[in-house]
Design a protein around this motif. Structure first.
Motif, PDB file in Angstrom:
ATOM      1  N   PRO A 128       0.794  -1.165   0.087  1.00 51.86           N
ATOM      2  CA  PRO A 128       0.187  -0.164   0.106  1.00 51.86           C
ATOM      3  C   PRO A 128       0.852   1.371   0.001  1.00 51.86           C
ATOM      4  CG  PRO A 128      -0.622  -1.406   1.686  1.00 51.86           C
ATOM      5  CD  PRO A 128       0.383  -2.065   1.172  1.00 51.86           C
ATOM      6  N   THR A 158      -8.948  -8.395  -4.329  1.00 49.00           N
ATOM      7  CA  THR A 158     -10.183  -8.539  -3.438  1.00 49.00           C
ATOM      8  C   THR A 158     -10.631  -7.171  -3.286  1.00 49.00           C
ATOM      9  OG1 THR A 158      -8.628  -7.591  -1.388  1.00 49.00           O
ATOM     10  CG2 THR A 158      -8.583 -10.124  -1.911  1.00 49.00           C
ATOM     11  N   ARG A 159     -11.874  -7.333  -2.691  1.00 51.23           N
ATOM     12  CA  ARG A 159     -12.740  -6.054  -2.627  1.00 51.23           C
ATOM     13  C   ARG A 159     -11.964  -5.016  -1.763  1.00 51.23           C
ATOM     14  NH1 ARG A 159     -18.082  -4.954  -3.123  1.00 51.23           N
ATOM     15  NH2 ARG A 159     -18.396  -7.305  -3.909  1.00 51.23           N
ATOM     16  N   GLU A 160     -11.230  -5.467  -0.791  1.00 55.39           N
ATOM     17  CA  GLU A 160     -10.686  -4.441   0.149  1.00 55.39           C
ATOM     18  C   GLU A 160      -9.317  -3.802  -0.606  1.00 55.39           C
ATOM     19  OE1 GLU A 160     -11.314  -7.705   0.970  1.00 55.39           O
ATOM     20  OE2 GLU A 160     -12.754  -7.003   2.120  1.00 55.39           O
ATOM     21  N   GLU A 161      -8.633  -4.543  -1.678  1.00 50.57           N
ATOM     22  CA  GLU A 161      -7.706  -4.160  -2.462  1.00 50.57           C
ATOM     23  C   GLU A 161      -8.313  -2.911  -3.464  1.00 50.57           C
ATOM     24  OE1 GLU A 161      -4.343  -7.515  -2.916  1.00 50.57           O
ATOM     25  OE2 GLU A 161      -6.276  -7.768  -3.841  1.00 50.57           O
ATOM     26  N   ALA A 188     -11.118  -1.417  -3.105  1.00 49.93           N
ATOM     27  CA  ALA A 188     -11.469  -0.198  -2.156  1.00 49.93           C
ATOM     28  C   ALA A 188     -10.420   0.648  -1.799  1.00 49.93           C
ATOM     29  CB  ALA A 188     -12.301  -0.537  -1.009  1.00 49.93           C
ATOM     30  N   PHE A 189      -9.322   0.308  -1.572  1.00 46.46           N
ATOM     31  CA  PHE A 189      -8.055   0.919  -1.155  1.00 46.46           C
ATOM     32  C   PHE A 189      -7.420   1.789  -2.488  1.00 46.46           C
ATOM     33  CE2 PHE A 189      -3.288   1.383  -1.142  1.00 46.46           C
ATOM     34  CZ  PHE A 189      -3.381   2.419   0.096  1.00 46.46           C
ATOM     35  N   GLN A 209      -9.999   4.454  -3.005  1.00 47.35           N
ATOM     36  CA  GLN A 209      -9.921   5.698  -2.268  1.00 47.35           C
ATOM     37  C   GLN A 209      -8.781   6.318  -2.611  1.00 47.35           C
ATOM     38  OE1 GLN A 209      -8.809   4.336   1.820  1.00 47.35           O
ATOM     39  NE2 GLN A 209      -8.117   6.307   2.220  1.00 47.35           N
ATOM     40  N   MET A 214     -18.626  -0.738  -7.339  1.00 43.50           N
ATOM     41  CA  MET A 214     -18.415  -0.601  -6.045  1.00 43.50           C
ATOM     42  C   MET A 214     -19.051   0.817  -5.676  1.00 43.50           C
ATOM     43  SD  MET A 214     -14.842  -2.348  -5.307  1.00 43.50           S
ATOM     44  CE  MET A 214     -14.678  -1.939  -3.745  1.00 43.50           C
TER      45      MET A 214
END
Ligand code: GLN
Length: 386
Positions: free
Chosen positions: A149, A177-180, A182-183, A186, A217
């Motif tokens: 990150p 992944t959804r988290e990656e 989202a990062f 952002q 998303m």
């Protein structure tokens, strides 16, 4: 003779497509350029015959035949829950290859920067350079090919206009992944950048992986330019059908780029491909199962060579570490494989920013008998390797 444009001196012709030519010259089994050696679904072939005798042999609407765009919008809604206006949100292109070029030229002015993960599908750097943009590379780290990150934060500090995300990823097989995602989103929001996604392998994902289309998303749609293709989903790489999906303001500009680049994708093929877009959900489930069987078969073959590799979570490529074979470069290893072993792969360095002599990329979008024949040849590597 006048000199040609300087920007063309900083990249080469596609190594992937070059390996197919070399493979054909040597009669090797071609596991380099990713395309199937099996037929598209019968429904598409029947529709193609019908299209040949129908009234669709002249230019379609430049941004895509209305029937095709309507079917596409319905299919996208079914899978991603996005309710799209076929006239405002889509441009049909000649494959995802053109879609990516259109996306890049739509997003970037000369001098802009574009974040590209490395390793990356080789077109992205060329697309950036041809549109006058400068790639900023962020490494993906084996074996999982995730990103740090902090590296991505640093890249965004250089104020890029866009980031390219290939998901599922060619050549690594990574599924973000959804988290990656989202990062990434952002950071793109914080720095007001576009996210350009390339998602032709969306239906080729292995358990327990799950493909998330970034545009769907929350809050993502307006800054995401989604590029996709029918090539891999319906085994029609030669039909050259793809599309750009984005917000109306972006599409209005993308339509111009596309119109002046190619005018349009082949009208009879758009007509015929509607039959693919209308296939039931079971078709996609079956496609996923088919590729899971191929993946397991091919990974078994690779395991027997003793060479290390990362299991793909999606798409149909595997990066194999061939250092144990003792070649100085991956290109030398790939050429030896074609000439002496009779199996073609792509030298991994063509996907990296920095010289990377370790990998050969193979693909397994082939009939079982083709993979087994490749397996017999690749068995030789077990005796040579570690
Ligand atoms: N995506 C395929 C690959 O990486 C090839 C695509 C192409 O050659 N246009 O091998």
């Amino acid at each position: 003779m006048p000199s040609t444009a300087k920007r063309l001196s900083v990249f080469t012709e596609s190594v992937i497509r070059g390996m197919t030519r070399l493979s054909n010259q040597h009669g090797a089994i071609n596991l380099s350029q990713g395309f199937p050696d099996f037929d598209p679904p019968g429904e598409l072939l029947a529709a193609l015959e019908k299209a040949a005798r129908s009234d669709c042999h002249q230019y379609a609407v430049t941004w895509g035949a209305p029937r095709f765009r309507k079917a596409l919008a319905r299919k996208i809604e079914a899978f991603h829950g996005l309710s799209l206006d076929p006239d405002a949100h889509l441009v049909v292109t000649c494959g995802s290859t053109e879609a990516m070029m259109v996306a890049m030229m739509t997003a970037c002015d000369p001098g802009d920067r574009v974040v590209v993960f490395s390793p990356f599908y080789e077109n992205y750097a060329a697309d950036a350079i041809l549109s006058g943009a400068e790639p900023i590379y962020v490494p993906l780290h084996p074996p999982g090919f995730g990103f740090d990150p902090d590296d991505l934060r640093r890249a965004f500090k250089q104020r890029p206009k866009a980031i390219v995300v290939c998901n599922p990823s060619n050549p690594t097989g990574k599924v973000f992944t959804r988290e990656e995602l989202a990062f990434i989103l952002q950071l793109a929001e914080e720095h007001d950048a576009f996210v350009i996604t390339d998602e032709p392998y969306e239906h080729i994902v292995y358990d327990p992986g799950h493909h998330v289309s970034l545009a769907a998303m929350p809050g993502a749609f307006d800054r995401t330019i989604t590029c996709n293709s029918l090539s891999k989903t319906y085994s029609i790489t030669g039909w050259r059908l793809g599309y750009v999906q984005a917000a109306p303001g972006v599409i209005a500009q993308a339509r111009k780029v596309h119109d002046f680049l190619t005018v349009g994708a082949a009208a009879p093929l758009q007509e015929a491909a509607v039959a693919g877009l209308e296939l039931p959900r079971s078709y996609y489930e079956e496609l996923g199962r088919l590729y899971a069987v191929k993946r397991d078969l091919f990974l078994g073959i690779l395991r027997r060579t003793g060479l290390p590799f990362t299991e793909p979570q999606g798409a149909y490529y595997v990066m194999v570490d061939v250092s144990a074979l003792g070649f100085r470069t991956d290109t030398a290893a790939a050429e030896w494989l074609v000439r002496e072993v009779g199996v073609a792969g792509v030298p991994g360095s063509s996907f990296f920013r920095e010289p990377e002599p370790r990998y050969i990329r193979f693909h397994f979008a082939k009939r079982e008998e083709t993979l087994l024949a490749a397996g017999e040849r690749l068995a030789r590597l077990a005796r040579l390797g570690a």
